[in-house]
Design a protein around this motif. Structure first.
Motif, PDB file in Angstrom:
ATOM      1  N   ARG A  32       0.827  -1.218   0.000  1.00 41.77           N
ATOM      2  CA  ARG A  32       0.000   0.000   0.000  1.00 41.77           C
ATOM      3  C   ARG A  32       0.858   1.263   0.000  1.00 41.77           C
ATOM      4  O   ARG A  32       0.685   2.150  -0.844  1.00 41.77           O
ATOM      5  N   GLN A  33       1.794   1.332   0.938  1.00 42.39           N
ATOM      6  CA  GLN A  33       2.570   2.571   1.063  1.00 42.39           C
ATOM      7  C   GLN A  33       3.466   2.793  -0.157  1.00 42.39           C
ATOM      8  O   GLN A  33       3.599   3.916  -0.651  1.00 42.39           O
ATOM      9  N   GLY A  56      -4.765  13.176   8.741  1.00 44.56           N
ATOM     10  CA  GLY A  56      -4.748  11.803   9.234  1.00 44.56           C
ATOM     11  C   GLY A  56      -3.429  11.152   8.859  1.00 44.56           C
ATOM     12  O   GLY A  56      -3.387  10.043   8.343  1.00 44.56           O
ATOM     13  N   GLN A  59       1.309   7.449  11.345  1.00 50.78           N
ATOM     14  CA  GLN A  59       2.741   7.237  11.597  1.00 50.78           C
ATOM     15  C   GLN A  59       3.628   8.012  10.612  1.00 50.78           C
ATOM     16  O   GLN A  59       4.848   8.064  10.785  1.00 50.78           O
ATOM     17  N   ASP A  77      -3.276  14.858  12.968  1.00 47.52           N
ATOM     18  CA  ASP A  77      -3.883  13.575  13.328  1.00 47.52           C
ATOM     19  C   ASP A  77      -4.536  13.699  14.702  1.00 47.52           C
ATOM     20  O   ASP A  77      -4.088  14.465  15.551  1.00 47.52           O
ATOM     21  N   ALA A 108      -9.743  16.291  12.134  1.00 46.10           N
ATOM     22  CA  ALA A 108      -9.913  16.756  10.748  1.00 46.10           C
ATOM     23  C   ALA A 108     -11.268  17.416  10.543  1.00 46.10           C
ATOM     24  O   ALA A 108     -11.444  18.191   9.605  1.00 46.10           O
ATOM     25  N   GLN A 126      -5.241  10.104   3.088  1.00 45.24           N
ATOM     26  CA  GLN A 126      -5.070   8.701   2.685  1.00 45.24           C
ATOM     27  C   GLN A 126      -5.525   7.772   3.810  1.00 45.24           C
ATOM     28  O   GLN A 126      -4.980   7.812   4.923  1.00 45.24           O
TER      29      GLN A 126
HETATM   30  C1  LIG Z   1      -5.645   4.069   8.431  1.00 41.39           C
HETATM   31  S1  LIG Z   1      -4.713   5.314   9.214  1.00 41.39           S
HETATM   32  C2  LIG Z   1      -3.873   6.044   7.841  1.00 41.39           C
HETATM   33  C3  LIG Z   1      -2.607   6.755   8.230  1.00 41.39           C
HETATM   34  C4  LIG Z   1      -1.854   7.375   7.044  1.00 41.39           C
HETATM   35  N1  LIG Z   1      -2.638   8.390   6.369  1.00 41.39           N
HETATM   36  C5  LIG Z   1      -1.463   6.308   6.061  1.00 41.39           C
HETATM   37  O1  LIG Z   1      -2.094   6.206   4.999  1.00 41.39           O
HETATM   38  O2  LIG Z   1      -0.535   5.552   6.351  1.00 41.39           O
HETATM   39  C6  LIG Z   1      -5.966   6.533   9.550  1.00 41.39           C
HETATM   40  C7  LIG Z   1      -5.427   7.756  10.270  1.00 41.39           C
HETATM   41  O3  LIG Z   1      -6.426   8.772  10.292  1.00 41.39           O
HETATM   42  C8  LIG Z   1      -6.468   9.326  11.592  1.00 41.39           C
HETATM   43  N2  LIG Z   1      -7.811   9.867  11.796  1.00 41.39           N
HETATM   44  C9  LIG Z   1      -8.988   9.206  11.736  1.00 41.39           C
HETATM   45  N3  LIG Z   1     -10.027  10.039  11.955  1.00 41.39           N
HETATM   46  C10 LIG Z   1      -9.472  11.264  12.150  1.00 41.39           C
HETATM   47  C11 LIG Z   1     -10.012  12.565  12.409  1.00 41.39           C
HETATM   48  N4  LIG Z   1     -11.333  12.762  12.526  1.00 41.39           N
HETATM   49  N5  LIG Z   1      -9.157  13.590  12.555  1.00 41.39           N
HETATM   50  C12 LIG Z   1      -7.805  13.415  12.448  1.00 41.39           C
HETATM   51  N6  LIG Z   1      -7.250  12.214  12.199  1.00 41.39           N
HETATM   52  C13 LIG Z   1      -8.073  11.151  12.048  1.00 41.39           C
HETATM   53  C14 LIG Z   1      -6.141   8.174  12.517  1.00 41.39           C
HETATM   54  O4  LIG Z   1      -5.733   8.588  13.802  1.00 41.39           O
HETATM   55  C15 LIG Z   1      -5.048   7.490  11.714  1.00 41.39           C
HETATM   56  O5  LIG Z   1      -3.791   8.009  11.980  1.00 41.39           O
END
Ligand SMILES: C[S@@+](CC[C@H](N)C(=O)[O-])C[C@H]1O[C@@H](n2cnc3c(N)ncnc32)[C@H](O)[C@@H]1O
Length: 266
Positions: A32-33, A56, A59, A77, A108, A126
């Motif tokens: 994926r990454q 979001g 990591q 995040d 967000a 993403q």
């Molecule tokens: C599946 S992970 C994806 C992380 C990164 N974008 C990636 O693709 O590797 C989803 C991320 O979105 C963040 N997230 C989910 N809902 C959020 C919100 N309402 N506001 C900010 N961050 C959010 C989570 O904490 C998490 O870090």
């Protein structure tokens, strides 16, 4: 677990956060990454350096890669734990890379009030939209913070092919449910929402963002075990080449687990 909970279900990512963290570095995650990174690179040269917002960011895999390439990155995040993971990764980088990274803890949903209009040249969102029951307000806010001519990288669960994963896993109850709706239980145990390419294209267009290209992510490796480790380097290279080719080739990209849209703000 029951997949069909309706749209009032709790779709928050936090319930799956530990699973997400536990599976970083697995084959599914690396595919994926790496695919997202390669697809985005085709639209984002290293020069000139851009102002990037990663909504979001988690990591920070993608954001850190862009900071290494010279871009200035703001990571937003809601998870303190994942932001700590991102900080730890930044700490291992050369100082000049770390200087290009700013991390913000926040929701967000408050995005529109956090930044002035047209603050960013590039927005990454993403693996986030599936946790929003209504994607509209977040897309509105993205359109506002993105500068005209700016680029959006949007990675979503593919609602056009939601039955593929349960089908290939012979999970027939969930195949039938997937044909009927847009909700699903994801691999980190969270009920989430899928998006369809045509709907997103229309929704972005209404907000002055034109889809410039779209890709599939994880065509062949979606159903490997969640904890499957990386194979040897030669095999991994072949997997990535095959996934990359499928991700930009019809009909394969249409049945990928994830859709990666690149849109340009008018
Ligand atoms: C599946 S992970 C994806 C992380 C990164 N974008 C990636 O693709 O590797 C989803 C991320 O979105 C963040 N997230 C989910 N809902 C959020 C919100 N309402 N506001 C900010 N961050 C959010 C989570 O904490 C998490 O870090």
């Amino acid at each position: 677990m029951d997949m069909d909970k309706g749209m009032d279900m709790d779709m928050g990512f936090s319930a799956g956060e530990e699973q997400w963290r536990a599976h970083s570095g697995t084959l599914r995650q690396v595919v994926r990454q790496e695919l997202v990174s390669r697809q985005l690179a085709a639209h984002l040269p290293d020069l000139p350096p851009r102002r990037v917002l990663d909504i979001g960011c988690g990591q920070g895999t993608q954001a850190l890669g862009l900071a290494r390439r010279g871009h200035s990155v703001t990571g937003l995040d809601s998870s303190p734990r994942l932001l700590d993971d991102f900080r730890a990764a930044v700490a291992a980088e050369p100082v000049e890379v770390g200087d290009r990274v700013r991390l913000l803890h926040g929701d967000a949903e408050q995005l529109a009030g956090m930044f002035a209009p047209s603050s960013f040249d590039v927005v990454l969102c993403q693996g986030v939209l599936m946790y929003f029951p209504d994607p509209g307000p977040l897309l509105d806010a993205i359109g506002q913070v993105l500068v005209p001519g700016g680029i959006l990288s949007l990675l979503v669960r593919n609602g056009d092919a939601l039955a593929m994963r349960p089908g290939l896993l012979a999970d027939w109850d969930n195949v039938e449910r997937a044909f009927e709706g847009d909700s699903y239980l994801n691999r980190i145990g969270v009920h989430a929402r899928a998006d369809r390419l045509a709907d997103l294209t229309t929704a972005l267009g209404r907000r002055e963002m034109r889809v410039r290209a779209w890709y599939g992510v994880r065509v062949f490796t979606d159903t490997v075990a969640s904890d499957a480790a990386l194979p040897d380097a030669e095999t991994l290279g072949a997997i990535l080449r095959c996934e990359e080719r499928a991700g930009c080739t019809d009909p394969y990209r249409r049945v990928a687990a994830l859709l990666h849209l690149i849109a340009e703000r008018r």
